[in-house]
Design a protein around this motif. Structure first.
Motif, PDB file in Angstrom:
ATOM      1  N   GLY A  22       0.823  -1.196   0.000  1.00  0.00           N
ATOM      2  CA  GLY A  22       0.000   0.000   0.000  1.00  0.00           C
ATOM      3  C   GLY A  22       0.859   1.248   0.000  1.00  0.00           C
ATOM      4  N   GLY A  23       0.214   2.404   0.013  1.00  0.00           N
ATOM      5  CA  GLY A  23       0.953   3.654  -0.032  1.00  0.00           C
ATOM      6  C   GLY A  23       1.748   3.924   1.229  1.00  0.00           C
ATOM      7  N   THR A  24       1.323   3.356   2.364  1.00  0.00           N
ATOM      8  CA  THR A  24       2.027   3.584   3.628  1.00  0.00           C
ATOM      9  C   THR A  24       2.634   2.305   4.181  1.00  0.00           C
ATOM     10  OG1 THR A  24       0.481   5.385   4.129  1.00  0.00           O
ATOM     11  CG2 THR A  24       1.809   4.543   5.951  1.00  0.00           C
ATOM     12  N   PHE A  25       1.855   1.220   4.207  1.00  0.00           N
ATOM     13  CA  PHE A  25       2.338  -0.031   4.781  1.00  0.00           C
ATOM     14  C   PHE A  25       2.315  -1.165   3.758  1.00  0.00           C
ATOM     15  CE2 PHE A  25       1.085   2.219   8.672  1.00  0.00           C
ATOM     16  CZ  PHE A  25       2.164   1.943   9.499  1.00  0.00           C
ATOM     17  N   THR A  26       3.202  -2.124   3.967  1.00  0.00           N
ATOM     18  CA  THR A  26       3.204  -3.374   3.217  1.00  0.00           C
ATOM     19  C   THR A  26       2.716  -4.466   4.154  1.00  0.00           C
ATOM     20  OG1 THR A  26       5.019  -2.691   1.781  1.00  0.00           O
ATOM     21  CG2 THR A  26       4.647  -5.049   2.003  1.00  0.00           C
ATOM     22  N   ASP A  27       1.677  -5.184   3.740  1.00  0.00           N
ATOM     23  CA  ASP A  27       1.028  -6.171   4.601  1.00  0.00           C
ATOM     24  C   ASP A  27       1.302  -7.588   4.123  1.00  0.00           C
ATOM     25  OD1 ASP A  27      -0.078  -4.078   6.045  1.00  0.00           O
ATOM     26  OD2 ASP A  27      -1.860  -3.999   4.781  1.00  0.00           O
ATOM     27  N   LEU A  28       1.357  -8.492   5.081  1.00  0.00           N
ATOM     28  CA  LEU A  28       1.669  -9.902   4.818  1.00  0.00           C
ATOM     29  C   LEU A  28       0.652 -10.797   5.502  1.00  0.00           C
ATOM     30  CD1 LEU A  28       3.775 -12.236   4.035  1.00  0.00           C
ATOM     31  CD2 LEU A  28       4.741 -11.849   6.312  1.00  0.00           C
ATOM     32  N   ALA A  29       0.195 -11.825   4.787  1.00  0.00           N
ATOM     33  CA  ALA A  29      -0.650 -12.868   5.376  1.00  0.00           C
ATOM     34  C   ALA A  29      -0.119 -14.211   4.906  1.00  0.00           C
ATOM     35  CB  ALA A  29      -2.107 -12.701   4.964  1.00  0.00           C
ATOM     36  N   ILE A  30      -0.021 -15.167   5.811  1.00  0.00           N
ATOM     37  CA  ILE A  30       0.519 -16.487   5.487  1.00  0.00           C
ATOM     38  C   ILE A  30      -0.467 -17.557   5.949  1.00  0.00           C
ATOM     39  CG2 ILE A  30       2.412 -18.117   5.838  1.00  0.00           C
ATOM     40  CD1 ILE A  30       4.241 -15.764   6.384  1.00  0.00           C
ATOM     41  N   PHE A  31      -0.771 -18.472   5.042  1.00  0.00           N
ATOM     42  CA  PHE A  31      -1.623 -19.618   5.362  1.00  0.00           C
ATOM     43  C   PHE A  31      -0.749 -20.864   5.342  1.00  0.00           C
ATOM     44  CE2 PHE A  31      -4.836 -22.759   3.441  1.00  0.00           C
ATOM     45  CZ  PHE A  31      -5.201 -23.250   4.688  1.00  0.00           C
ATOM     46  N   ASP A  32      -0.633 -21.508   6.492  1.00  0.00           N
ATOM     47  CA  ASP A  32       0.140 -22.747   6.614  1.00  0.00           C
ATOM     48  C   ASP A  32      -0.801 -23.913   6.357  1.00  0.00           C
ATOM     49  OD1 ASP A  32       1.583 -25.005   7.405  1.00  0.00           O
ATOM     50  OD2 ASP A  32       2.644 -23.905   8.986  1.00  0.00           O
ATOM     51  N   GLU A  33      -0.660 -24.543   5.196  1.00  0.00           N
ATOM     52  CA  GLU A  33      -1.575 -25.622   4.827  1.00  0.00           C
ATOM     53  C   GLU A  33      -1.292 -26.911   5.595  1.00  0.00           C
ATOM     54  OE1 GLU A  33      -2.216 -26.199   0.717  1.00  0.00           O
ATOM     55  OE2 GLU A  33      -2.768 -24.109   0.351  1.00  0.00           O
ATOM     56  N   LYS A  34      -0.174 -26.972   6.290  1.00  0.00           N
ATOM     57  CA  LYS A  34       0.139 -28.160   7.076  1.00  0.00           C
ATOM     58  C   LYS A  34      -0.685 -28.204   8.355  1.00  0.00           C
ATOM     59  CE  LYS A  34       4.386 -29.583   7.249  1.00  0.00           C
ATOM     60  NZ  LYS A  34       5.838 -29.676   7.565  1.00  0.00           N
ATOM     61  N   ASN A  35      -0.784 -27.048   9.033  1.00  0.00           N
ATOM     62  CA  ASN A  35      -1.524 -27.035  10.302  1.00  0.00           C
ATOM     63  C   ASN A  35      -2.752 -26.126  10.287  1.00  0.00           C
ATOM     64  OD1 ASN A  35      -0.477 -24.413  10.527  1.00  0.00           O
ATOM     65  ND2 ASN A  35       1.276 -25.100  11.760  1.00  0.00           N
ATOM     66  N   GLY A  36      -3.008 -25.481   9.130  1.00  0.00           N
ATOM     67  CA  GLY A  36      -4.191 -24.639   8.997  1.00  0.00           C
ATOM     68  C   GLY A  36      -4.114 -23.299   9.698  1.00  0.00           C
ATOM     69  N   GLU A  37      -2.912 -22.868  10.093  1.00  0.00           N
ATOM     70  CA  GLU A  37      -2.764 -21.628  10.850  1.00  0.00           C
ATOM     71  C   GLU A  37      -2.552 -20.434   9.923  1.00  0.00           C
ATOM     72  OE1 GLU A  37       0.379 -22.083  13.656  1.00  0.00           O
ATOM     73  OE2 GLU A  37      -0.765 -23.436  14.953  1.00  0.00           O
ATOM     74  N   LEU A  38      -2.984 -19.271  10.414  1.00  0.00           N
ATOM     75  CA  LEU A  38      -2.766 -17.995   9.731  1.00  0.00           C
ATOM     76  C   LEU A  38      -1.822 -17.140  10.557  1.00  0.00           C
ATOM     77  CD1 LEU A  38      -6.444 -17.193   8.759  1.00  0.00           C
ATOM     78  CD2 LEU A  38      -4.592 -17.440   7.116  1.00  0.00           C
ATOM     79  N   SER A  39      -0.943 -16.396   9.874  1.00  0.00           N
ATOM     80  CA  SER A  39      -0.074 -15.441  10.561  1.00  0.00           C
ATOM     81  C   SER A  39       0.043 -14.188   9.707  1.00  0.00           C
ATOM     82  CB  SER A  39       1.306 -16.048  10.834  1.00  0.00           C
ATOM     83  OG  SER A  39       1.903 -16.514   9.633  1.00  0.00           O
ATOM     84  N   PHE A  40       0.446 -13.068  10.347  1.00  0.00           N
ATOM     85  CA  PHE A  40       0.420 -11.772   9.671  1.00  0.00           C
ATOM     86  C   PHE A  40       1.682 -10.984   9.971  1.00  0.00           C
ATOM     87  CE2 PHE A  40      -3.932 -13.058  10.588  1.00  0.00           C
ATOM     88  CZ  PHE A  40      -4.517 -12.969   9.330  1.00  0.00           C
ATOM     89  N   GLY A  41       1.942  -9.987   9.117  1.00  0.00           N
ATOM     90  CA  GLY A  41       3.067  -9.085   9.315  1.00  0.00           C
ATOM     91  C   GLY A  41       2.798  -7.754   8.645  1.00  0.00           C
ATOM     92  N   LYS A  42       3.477  -6.711   9.103  1.00  0.00           N
ATOM     93  CA  LYS A  42       3.293  -5.367   8.557  1.00  0.00           C
ATOM     94  C   LYS A  42       4.584  -4.587   8.736  1.00  0.00           C
ATOM     95  CE  LYS A  42      -0.662  -3.143   9.199  1.00  0.00           C
ATOM     96  NZ  LYS A  42      -1.199  -2.610   7.929  1.00  0.00           N
ATOM     97  N   ALA A  43       4.943  -3.812   7.692  1.00  0.00           N
ATOM     98  CA  ALA A  43       6.103  -2.921   7.759  1.00  0.00           C
ATOM     99  C   ALA A  43       5.826  -1.734   6.861  1.00  0.00           C
ATOM    100  CB  ALA A  43       7.379  -3.649   7.328  1.00  0.00           C
ATOM    101  N   LEU A  44       6.530  -0.642   7.099  1.00  0.00           N
ATOM    102  CA  LEU A  44       6.370   0.542   6.266  1.00  0.00           C
ATOM    103  C   LEU A  44       6.811   0.245   4.838  1.00  0.00           C
ATOM    104  CD1 LEU A  44       7.682   3.244   8.760  1.00  0.00           C
ATOM    105  CD2 LEU A  44       5.367   3.115   7.848  1.00  0.00           C
ATOM    106  N   SER A  45       6.059   0.735   3.863  1.00  0.00           N
ATOM    107  CA  SER A  45       6.428   0.563   2.463  1.00  0.00           C
ATOM    108  C   SER A  45       7.677   1.388   2.161  1.00  0.00           C
ATOM    109  CB  SER A  45       5.284   1.008   1.540  1.00  0.00           C
ATOM    110  OG  SER A  45       4.141   0.200   1.741  1.00  0.00           O
ATOM    111  N   THR A  46       8.526   0.840   1.310  1.00  0.00           N
ATOM    112  CA  THR A  46       9.779   1.508   0.952  1.00  0.00           C
ATOM    113  C   THR A  46       9.698   1.925  -0.505  1.00  0.00           C
ATOM    114  OG1 THR A  46      10.707  -0.684   0.531  1.00  0.00           O
ATOM    115  CG2 THR A  46      11.209   0.320   2.643  1.00  0.00           C
ATOM    116  N   HIS A  47       9.189   3.122  -0.750  1.00  0.00           N
ATOM    117  CA  HIS A  47       8.991   3.601  -2.113  1.00  0.00           C
ATOM    118  C   HIS A  47      10.339   3.775  -2.807  1.00  0.00           C
ATOM    119  CE1 HIS A  47       4.757   4.111  -1.265  1.00  0.00           C
ATOM    120  NE2 HIS A  47       5.099   4.693  -0.138  1.00  0.00           N
ATOM    121  N   GLY A  48      10.388   3.369  -4.070  1.00  0.00           N
ATOM    122  CA  GLY A  48      11.638   3.377  -4.820  1.00  0.00           C
ATOM    123  C   GLY A  48      12.343   2.044  -4.737  1.00  0.00           C
TER     124      GLY A  48
END
Length: 701
Positions: A22-48
């Motif tokens: 996104g314009g401000t943050f970069t978002d992450l979502a991970i689906f682990d198909e082995k155990n069915g778990e979801l996890s997330f992450g967020k960091a500031l976007s680095t334009h350029g």
């Protein structure tokens, strides 16, 4: 061809990784198909250096990328390149005699009395538009043969001009692409490495202005987007990612990165479209047929509609607004966007008029409170001043906010010149922002013939839940739903996206004269093409779904509406059913229909969707109406205009809330990447899956 299961087994990969920039943050979502778990992450976007922001997000989440088998990606790079006009030096090759159709356009003048009106500006200047001697007739037959020698001469001239991309539009190539194919081949022979787009590769529909605009847009953004995707693909390989890379289209569907690097314009609304797909998944889980999907991030606010369980789509879009629009003739989810987000800058204009956005502080320098050099107050700064954000607990305490510096900037830049206190100024900024954002919702509901008040509004994005209640009140919406993980929701929505290929063929037939055998042959051709594309994919879907549709209009009309048509209508050869469906769609879209009038079938549409396995959403722990004691993090003073100022307000930890918990406003509900404001008179109830279902106002009001 490797199936999902085989791919995972062959590479020891079991993670489906989704990243949205996104314009401000970069978002992450991970689906682990082995155990069915979801996890997330967020960091500031680095334009350029967007890839750096992605890697920072992966690092912050501790993602084991070598265990991934599928990487899904949505980005604003294509749409930003168009809006910021910083794309490639592009040339246009067009049928002789039609050099200026790209500039003439449709001669739209929506404001007839505006003396300062200015029409759209082509992405390609006239000096880089060249005519090709050739001509096809409307049925695709050759009227004037292609002058290959002249094309080769033009290609050599383009090389001398150092063009980076070439768009090709030859009349009626949607009927017969032979001339466009040959021109493309000659250009590639004479200018190796140049990015080339032929209109038939993107659009199989009539309307030469829309097709040339689409081809020009794709060529204009192509070198930048293709290079970025190639860089990201190489980076993933260097980091040990063993799986396959897919991009998100503006339809919310997935397509391989090699397709995305050629047809970059299909990624224009990839992130927002993924959010709508996520909202659709939430609605399906709850049995909710109709909803407004509202996304507010750091830079913009977007809205789309889910009707009868499906996102409303459009066969084209106008990039840059109706007045100066550049049309893009590809299928996409019908999304309207306004330049108001958490990072939108508040400033004073002529006459001390307070304006919020569309300029955004983005991630660099960001809002004043981020301590990254920002000096202009933003919507996020206003929320901090009013107590709705916590300086010590933003992003779970990972980013400490500067409240004192924010108050000084608000007083100096806005409040002082207006003769207000900084609290009053902050409240005014939010009121203006809410009004602007409500326009996005109206654009996809009221302007489409829909009653916004009859819909539940699903609100997400890092900044969305802060303003959900205020926007709902502005529009008369009574139900708001804050879904699971709203701050990562577009990335989360990608995990629910399916492989998708869309096809269209212009046919021009009167419904009453329709040959069903002819139409069936066209549909079968498109279906075979789609099934082949799915078969060529690196992953195998769990099942395949086919959707048929058509663009229809009343005889004598110019423009058509898209209508979804069940296959059984054609199996029964039921003209009456097709006509009734068209009449009903026309009535919703325009508020009127003409059942007694004859109809035209303009274009046939088909969507071939490969259904992917969806992440589960497990039920949360069941509780009583009273939230558990450990869910209450603090009590703090928060400003509410309806209460006349700051009032003592409980602050709850969302991860500790249980199903059945009831929270009455005023209250704040905090989670890692977002805060939900429950206004006085609102009541929020936690449902079985952890969503916050908010009733706006109360029975006593």
């Amino acid at each position: 061809m490797t199936s999902q299961k085989e791919a995972a087994a062959g590479s020891n990969g079991h993670l489906r990784i989704a990243v949205d920039i996104g314009g401000t943050f970069t978002d992450l979502a991970i689906f682990d198909e082995k155990n069915g778990e979801l996890s997330f992450g967020k960091a500031l976007s680095t334009h350029g250096q967007l890839v750096d922001g992605i890697q920072n997000t992966l690092n912050g989440a501790g993602a084991n990328i070598d265990e991934g088998y599928l990487f899904l990606h949505g980005s604003t790079i294509a749409i930003n390149t168009l809006l910021e006009r910083n794309g490639a030096r592009t040339a246009l090759l067009i049928t002789e005699g039609f050099r200026d159709i790209y500039e003439i356009g449709r001669v739209n003048r929506p404001d007839a009395y505006n003396l300062f009106f200015s029409k759209h500006e082509p992405l390609i200047p006239r000096s880089l538009r060249f005519e090709v001697p050739e001509r096809l007739l409307a049925d695709g037959s050759v009227h004037h043969a292609l002058d290959e020698a002249r094309v080769r001469e033009l290609a050599r001239h383009l090389k001398s001009l150092n063009v980076e991309a070439v768009a090709i539009l030859l009349l009626h190539s949607y009927r017969n692409p032979a001339h466009e194919i040959r021109v493309r081949e000659i250009v590639q022979e004479e200018i190796p490495g140049v990015f080339v787009t032929a209109s038939h590769e993107l659009s199989q529909e009539y309307r030469e202005f829309e097709r040339v605009s689409t081809a020009a847009s794709n060529a204009y953004v192509g070198p930048r987007v293709s290079a970025y995707l190639g860089e990201l693909e190489a980076h993933l390989g260097e980091k040990g990612f063993p799986g396959d890379f897919y991009a998100v289209q503006s339809t919310g569907g997935l397509f391989p990165v090699e397709h995305a690097r050629r047809e970059c314009v299909r990624m224009l609304e990839s992130g927002p479209a993924a959010g709508v797909i996520g909202a659709q998944a939430i609605c399906a889980q709850l049995g909710l047929g109709d909803a407004i999907a509202f996304d507010m991030g750091g830079t913009t606010a977007k809205a789309g509609v889910i009707s009868e369980g499906k996102p409303l789509t459009s066969s084209s879009a106008l990039i840059g607004g109706y007045e100066k629009a550049l049309p893009i003739q590809i299928p996409m989810i019908d999304i309207f966007e306004v330049g108001t987000g958490g990072g939108s800058i508040a400033r004073l204009e002529v006459g001390n008029a307070l304006r919020v956005g569309p300029q955004s502080a983005g991630s660099i320098p960001g809002p004043v409170c981020y301590r990254r050099g920002g000096t202009e107050p933003t919507v996020t700064d206003a929320n901090l001043i009013l107590g709705r954000l916590d300086a010590e607990n933003f992003l779970g305490g990972e980013m400490l906010l500067d409240k004192e510096g924010t108050e000084r900037a608000m007083q100096e830049k806005v409040a002082g010149p207006l003769g207000l206190g900084f609290v009053e100024a902050a409240d005014g900024i939010l009121r203006i922002a809410v009004t602007a954002m409500s326009h996005a919702v109206k654009a996809v509901t009221t302007e489409r013939g829909l009653d916004a008040g009859a819909f539940t509004m699903v609100v997400y994005g890092g900044a969305g839940p802060l303003h959900a209640s205020a926007i709902a009140r502005e529009l008369g919406i009574r139900k708001v739903l804050i879904p699971f993980a709203p701050g990562y929701f577009s990335a989360y929505g990608m995990l629910f996206s399916d492989l998708r290929y869309d096809y269209v063929r212009s046919v021009f037939r009167k419904l009453e004269d329709l040959s069903f055998d002819e139409i069936e042959a066209i549909y079968r051709e498109m279906e075979q093409e789609g099934r082949k594309a799915l078969g060529d994919s690196a992953v195998t879907p769990e099942s395949v779904e086919i959707e048929r549709g058509a663009d229809m209009r009343y005889v004598g009309q110019e423009h058509a509406v898209s209508v979804e048509l069940p296959a059984e209508f054609f199996e029964r050869q039921d003209r009456a059913a097709i006509k009734e469906r068209f009449d009903s769609v026309h009535a919703v879209r325009y508020g009127t229909s003409a059942p007694a009038e004859a109809a035209d079938l303009v274009s046939l549409r088909m969507t071939v969707r490969g259904i992917m396995r969806k992440p589960p959403r497990n039920a949360v722990e069941e509780g009583s109406a009273t939230p558990p004691a450990n869910a209450l993090r603090a009590t703090k003073d928060v400003y509410f205009r309806s209460c006349g100022g700051f009032v003592s307000t409980p602050v709850y930890r969302r991860p500790l809330l249980q199903s059945g918990n009831r929270v009455e406003g005023p209250a704040l509900v905090e989670e890692h990447a977002s805060t939900t404001v429950i206004q006085p008179g609102d009541v929020a109830v936690v449902d079985a899956y952890g969503n916050l279902q908010i009733s706006i106002g109360s029975e006593q009001e």
